[in-house]
Each structure stands twice: as C-alpha cells, then as structure tokens.
Design an enzyme around this catalytic site. Structure first.
Site, PDB file in Angstrom:
ATOM      1  N   SER A 159      31.438  77.261   6.798  1.00 56.41           N
ATOM      2  CA  SER A 159      30.471  78.354   6.696  1.00 56.41           C
ATOM      3  C   SER A 159      30.209  78.691   5.231  1.00 56.41           C
ATOM      4  O   SER A 159      29.740  77.831   4.474  1.00 56.41           O
ATOM      5  CB  SER A 159      30.975  79.565   7.491  1.00 56.41           C
ATOM      6  OG  SER A 159      29.963  80.515   7.675  1.00 56.41           O
ATOM      7  N   ASP A 253      24.982  77.042  16.955  1.00 56.66           N
ATOM      8  CA  ASP A 253      25.109  77.659  15.631  1.00 56.66           C
ATOM      9  C   ASP A 253      23.724  77.956  15.063  1.00 56.66           C
ATOM     10  O   ASP A 253      22.871  77.064  15.027  1.00 56.66           O
ATOM     11  CB  ASP A 253      25.853  76.699  14.704  1.00 56.66           C
ATOM     12  CG  ASP A 253      26.214  77.322  13.362  1.00 56.66           C
ATOM     13  OD1 ASP A 253      25.760  78.444  13.061  1.00 56.66           O
ATOM     14  OD2 ASP A 253      26.955  76.664  12.612  1.00 56.66           O
ATOM     15  N   HIS A 283      28.980  78.625  16.018  1.00 57.48           N
ATOM     16  CA  HIS A 283      29.471  78.860  14.669  1.00 57.48           C
ATOM     17  C   HIS A 283      30.883  79.448  14.751  1.00 57.48           C
ATOM     18  O   HIS A 283      31.202  80.223  15.640  1.00 57.48           O
ATOM     19  CB  HIS A 283      28.544  79.845  13.943  1.00 57.48           C
ATOM     20  CG  HIS A 283      28.820  79.941  12.479  1.00 57.48           C
ATOM     21  ND1 HIS A 283      28.308  79.034  11.568  1.00 57.48           N
ATOM     22  CD2 HIS A 283      29.572  80.806  11.763  1.00 57.48           C
ATOM     23  CE1 HIS A 283      28.715  79.359  10.351  1.00 57.48           C
ATOM     24  NE2 HIS A 283      29.486  80.421  10.449  1.00 57.48           N
TER      25      HIS A 283
END
Length: 326
Positions: A159, A253, A283
């Site tokens: 991320s 995601d 995610h």
C-alpha cells in the site's frame, strides 16, 4: 486501458466478506471521522486477524540517521543472497513495525535473507516527502553494509509502503552506491487519481475513495504536488533501467487499476515484471492471514516471489564474479 475490475475480479473471499460485514455492523465511526491518533489506535487494535509469522533467529532494533528506527529480522537458516528492505502500509499516516512483523518474518524465513523493516515518519506530523527521505536514508544505510547486511537490496512494501518502494526504486536508480536488485510492490499506491473504475467498483471494502482522500490530505495537503513522481511514480516520464519487479493486485482493491497500469508501464519500459493477481482478495489482505486461507496462500506466494528475486540476483552475481561474491 481496460479496467482490471472487468479483467480479474471474482466474488470476494467469503472469510473476508464476513469480516467486512462485521466491520459494517460494528457501529464504529468511519476512520475518516477520526483524527490521526484515533486512526492509529484503531489499526493497532485490528491486528488480530493477522497470523503471527514464523520464528526467526534474531530481531534487533537500530536507529538510522536522526529520524528513523529499523527492525532487522535474521532468519534461522541464513543465505548470502541479499537483504530485503520493507516499508509498511497504512496510508503514510498509520502503521508501524508491529504492523509489518508477520510479513517480515515470513519473507526472512522463506528467503534466508535478513529483512530490514522501516519505521519511517508518519503524516501529518511529517508530511510529504519526509517518508520518502526516510526510506532513501535506510536504503543508503543498508547499501553501506551497516550491521553486516548484504548490500544487494530487494525493496518491498504494501500500500503506502509499496508507494515508497516504487518511488525509491526510481529515486536511487542512478545512485552507484545503492544496488537494488528487485522490487516487490504489494497493492501499491502509485497514483493520486481517485476517479479510476476500480475506485468506483471497490470502494467500501476495507478501503475506498474517502479513505484515500483522507490519507492524501494528511500526507500531501498541497494537491498540486500529487502528480510528482515522488508521490505518484506512475506519472514519471521514464521507468526504464529499474530492477525486476513483482506487482501484486487484488480484485477487490480500489488500487487495482493503477497497479495493473504500473505493471504494464514497467514492462513497456523493459523492466522484467511478474504480476500476481488475486481476484477474490481486497486491499490490505496481508493483515487477514489468520481468517482467510486465500490471504495466507497469497502471502506465502509473495514471500516466495521475493525469495526468487534474491536468488536470481545472487545467481547473476556469481555468474559475473566467477562464483565469488563481490
């Protein structure tokens, strides 16, 4: 380009659907209604779905420069194949060394390499590009052989940590003192464009446009800076000459489309790319390995791909030096 939502998305993993339903029914205020300290406390309290990583030989903590702390994981069975430098996720605002503990243990165990986990400064106390500066500082520290570390580096991150990994890979490309031999980008933030199709399709499952806007507003409040390659590496004019990449995307995601596009751009620039696609995962799935067998399997595959980058780089080193490490 075609949206990745159409290309790879499958039904959300049932175990993670149950988690999403539980969060939705918890009555807790949305993270975007919290201040940064409140968001950090929530993230720290939500690590239970992440399975503990394997045992390693040693875990030590060190200061690097004025602002950064790192945690070094050394495996029980050590191989002279390089060093992994890992940047944790959390939107540049949350996350810490404990957040990344399990993945760092898993990578150290699978690869036989030392893993350096980086506790970079967080926003809004330290805004863009402070985290980039800290990340680059650690890469230089490892490249100098500090603490006996192998200076050949594979950089990894998830991320916002994937963002720092991607940004720094390009940032140090022409620095002869730093030998990057691979990059592993796990559902990375590589753009600040919240209008992509995957945002429309996937917001609401653990991360959405509101949350990303909240993170960006804290990390980089000046919107004019958000197209800088130091924040959005997909905006860089030149991605050639970068080390081999593993790019990891999840079908649920919001960052799916930018991850796919970045993998395409790397490949078009001559960078070897392995794309790992997980159609049923959202995610943040690194944090759900205790409740989702699909997430646990994906983490094992990511760790194996990281080990493979190290082994390939080591084989190339041996080939170039007649079997002796430089």
């Amino acid at each position: 380009m075609t949206s990745g939502v159409e290309e790879i998305r499958a039904e959300l993993d049932p175990a993670l659907q149950a988690v999403a339903d539980a969060v939705a029914g918890s009555g807790l205020p949305p993270m975007v209604e919290l201040d940064p300290d409140g968001a950090r406390q929530r993230i720290r309290g939500a690590l239970q779905p992440c399975a503990a990583g394997p045992e390693v030989d040693t875990v030590t903590t060190h200061s690097v420069g004025e602002h950064v702390t790192v945690r070094i994981y050394r495996p029980i069975v050590s191989k002279p194949v390089g060093t992994v430098v890992h940047f944790h996720g959390g939107g540049w605002v949350t996350g810490d060394l404990d957040y990344a503990d399990a993945i760092c243990r898993t990578v150290a165990d699978r690869s036989g390499a030392a893993v350096v986990s980086v506790d970079y400064r967080l926003a809004p106390e330290a805004r863009f590009p402070a985290a980039v500066d800290d990340a680059a500082t650690v890469l230089g520290w490892v490249a100098a052989g500090s603490e006996g570390l192998d200076p050949r580096i594979v950089v990894t991150g998830d991320s916002a940590g994937g963002n720092l990994a991607a940004v720094c890979t390009r940032l140090v490309r022409d620095d002869d003192r730093i030998e990057l031999v691979g990059q592993v980008l796990v559902y990375p933030v590589v753009d600040a464009d919240l209008s992509r199709d995957s945002y429309a399709a996937n917001s609401g499952t653990f991360l959405g446009a509101r949350e990303m806007q909240w993170f960006l507003d804290h990390y980089c409040p000046d919107a004019t800076e958000r197209t800088s390659p130091l924040l959005a590496p997909i905006q860089a004019a030149d991605l050639s000459g970068l080390p081999p990449a593993v790019v990891v995307v999840g079908g649920h995601d919001p960052l799916l489309d930018e991850g796919l596009e970045y993998a395409e751009r790397l490949a078009a620039s001559g960078v070897p790319v392995e794309l790992l696609k997980y159609p049923t995962l959202p995610h943040g799935f690194l944090q759900f390995t205790a409740v989702s067998t699909a997430a646990a399997a994906a983490v094992a595959e990511i760790a194996t791909a990281t080990a493979r980058l190290l082994e390939e780089a080591d084989a190339q080193t041996n080939s170039n030096t007649g079997g002796a490490h430089a």
